[in-house]
Motif scaffolding. Sequence first.
Motif, short mmCIF file in Angstrom:
data_model
loop_
_atom_site.label_atom_id
_atom_site.label_comp_id
_atom_site.label_asym_id
_atom_site.label_seq_id
_atom_site.Cartn_x
_atom_site.Cartn_y
_atom_site.Cartn_z
N ILE A 88 3.48 0.50 14.95
CA ILE A 88 2.88 0.57 13.61
C ILE A 88 3.92 0.02 12.65
O ILE A 88 4.95 0.65 12.40
CB ILE A 88 2.50 2.01 13.22
N GLU A 89 3.66 -1.16 12.12
CA GLU A 89 4.61 -1.79 11.20
C GLU A 89 4.31 -1.39 9.77
O GLU A 89 3.16 -1.51 9.31
CB GLU A 89 4.58 -3.32 11.33
N LEU A 90 5.34 -0.93 9.07
CA LEU A 90 5.19 -0.49 7.68
C LEU A 90 5.79 -1.53 6.75
O LEU A 90 6.80 -2.15 7.05
CB LEU A 90 5.88 0.86 7.47
N ALA A 91 5.12 -1.73 5.62
CA ALA A 91 5.59 -2.66 4.59
C ALA A 91 5.28 -2.07 3.23
O ALA A 91 4.41 -1.20 3.09
CB ALA A 91 4.92 -4.02 4.76
N LYS A 92 5.99 -2.55 2.23
CA LYS A 92 5.70 -2.09 0.88
C LYS A 92 4.30 -2.53 0.50
O LYS A 92 3.92 -3.69 0.71
CB LYS A 92 6.75 -2.63 -0.09
N PRO A 93 3.48 -1.60 0.00
CA PRO A 93 2.06 -1.88 -0.23
C PRO A 93 1.81 -3.18 -0.98
O PRO A 93 2.48 -3.49 -1.96
CB PRO A 93 1.59 -0.66 -1.04
N GLY A 94 0.87 -3.94 -0.44
CA GLY A 94 0.49 -5.20 -1.07
C GLY A 94 1.41 -6.36 -0.79
O GLY A 94 1.22 -7.45 -1.33
N THR A 95 2.41 -6.15 0.09
CA THR A 95 3.38 -7.21 0.41
C THR A 95 3.62 -7.24 1.91
O THR A 95 3.14 -6.39 2.65
CB THR A 95 4.72 -6.98 -0.29
N ASP A 96 4.39 -8.23 2.35
CA ASP A 96 4.89 -8.29 3.73
C ASP A 96 6.33 -7.82 3.83
O ASP A 96 6.95 -7.95 4.88
CB ASP A 96 4.79 -9.72 4.26
N GLU A 97 6.86 -7.24 2.75
CA GLU A 97 8.25 -6.81 2.74
C GLU A 97 8.43 -5.53 3.54
O GLU A 97 7.76 -4.52 3.30
CB GLU A 97 8.72 -6.58 1.30
N ALA A 98 9.33 -5.58 4.52
CA ALA A 98 9.56 -4.42 5.37
C ALA A 98 9.97 -3.20 4.56
O ALA A 98 10.62 -3.32 3.53
CB ALA A 98 10.65 -4.75 6.40
N ASP A 99 9.58 -2.03 5.05
CA ASP A 99 9.88 -0.80 4.34
C ASP A 99 10.54 0.21 5.29
O ASP A 99 9.89 1.14 5.78
CB ASP A 99 8.59 -0.21 3.76
N PRO A 100 11.83 0.03 5.58
CA PRO A 100 12.51 0.95 6.50
C PRO A 100 12.59 2.37 5.97
O PRO A 100 12.62 3.32 6.75
CB PRO A 100 13.90 0.33 6.66
N GLU A 101 12.63 2.53 4.65
CA GLU A 101 12.67 3.89 4.09
C GLU A 101 11.38 4.64 4.43
O GLU A 101 11.41 5.82 4.76
CB GLU A 101 12.87 3.84 2.57
N ALA A 102 10.25 3.95 4.35
CA ALA A 102 8.98 4.58 4.70
C ALA A 102 8.95 4.95 6.18
O ALA A 102 8.47 6.03 6.56
CB ALA A 102 7.82 3.65 4.36
N ALA A 103 9.48 4.06 7.03
CA ALA A 103 9.50 4.36 8.46
C ALA A 103 10.35 5.60 8.75
O ALA A 103 9.96 6.45 9.55
CB ALA A 103 10.04 3.15 9.23
N ALA A 104 11.50 5.69 8.08
CA ALA A 104 12.35 6.87 8.27
C ALA A 104 11.64 8.13 7.79
O ALA A 104 11.75 9.19 8.42
CB ALA A 104 13.67 6.68 7.52
#
Length: 427
Positions: A359-375
Amino acid sequence: MSGLHERHLAVSPEWLALYYRHPIELTHGEGRHVWDADGNRYLDFFGGILTTMTAHALPEVTKAVAEQAGRIIHSSTLYLNRPMVEMAERIATLSGIPDARVFFTTSGTEANDTALLLATAYRRSNQILAMRNSYHGRSFSTVSITGNQAWSPTSLSPLQTLYVHGGVRTRGPYAALSDEAFIRACVADLEDLLGHTRNPAALIAEPMQGVGGFTSPPDGLFAAFREVLDRHGVLWISDEVQTGWGRTGDHFWGWQAHAGNGPPDILTFAKGIGNGMSVGGVVARAEVMNCLDANSISTFGGSPITMAASLANLSYLLEHDLQGNARRVGGLLIERLRSVAAASPAVREVRGRGLMIGIELAKPGTDEADPEAAAAVLEAARAGGLLIGKGGGHNTSVLRIAPPLTLTVAEAEEGAAILADALHAAG
């Protein structure tokens, strides 16, 4: 901070990562569940990094280990070893590689290291082709062919490594193409690369990238690559450390999704086959395996006790059709997770096959990775009683889900519900 955590920090390298803000000590397990030192029970959707492949405390495996330990634990490869020969015979047949020879190691890193030794000696070249976003281990040679910068701490290398497109379907310059056009573009890239190299020894590739976030190319890519590689005499090494033994459900080996030109020249395996015991290995046709002109042994590879465990584990896996279970339950789980993801703006993509799901997470509305959300999701899932993993080539923003292959439908539903709550709690 717990006393054990403080002791860990006092004697362990700083780069030896631990999960969670307050790391947990796992003390025992049963089936698909584990318990920590405080008595908390968790549904295990990571299996010690895809290694407890069948189940925790599987009676057939623990019995085989205990019985073998009562006879002899260790002898080395300098002596005939019946469990090792029996295991090698079974793997040689299952591999699909003609006239196969099998060499056992203690880990996937060592298996890939051996594969690189074989390929470079056979081809008399230190050039290796590898996939971008790949991971192949932590030894000096395997770090040097790892295409994921987060897991490659040095640019020094005994090998010259050149990286090929194709391991990540939904990012990069070819992401917008159809599957057919994607394969054509990647093949053209490989052809162009080979036109600028002298004499590569091999292409090493994971059929589904593990640490890279469970990404995979369209089925058939490596068959198309194989046609090009064969024209140039370049070997194909399939790194099956995470994809082997039926985990992907559709196939016993990951390479079989790309089987147009038959099996790879070299296959590496590890992790799940020992169900927690330290087992790895290499399979290659005799011509390649026997190319070394110096003596070699393994002190710990293929030990009687790890082979006894592997034989029992493999028998259980085949007799209970755990590949079929991975396909059925994994199919249900991935659809359930896609339904969960539809309600979360933080989820960029749910991908995978069988019981190997990212499950890949990104900042909403973008393709920018969101490692903080994954953590944050990792922490929230743990609080809800679920253990999962993390990975990805874009700042560790992929949740990795890989339960034991005996997972039940009810447990899949329970885990999906906890993940839904964790995604919601993490924002």
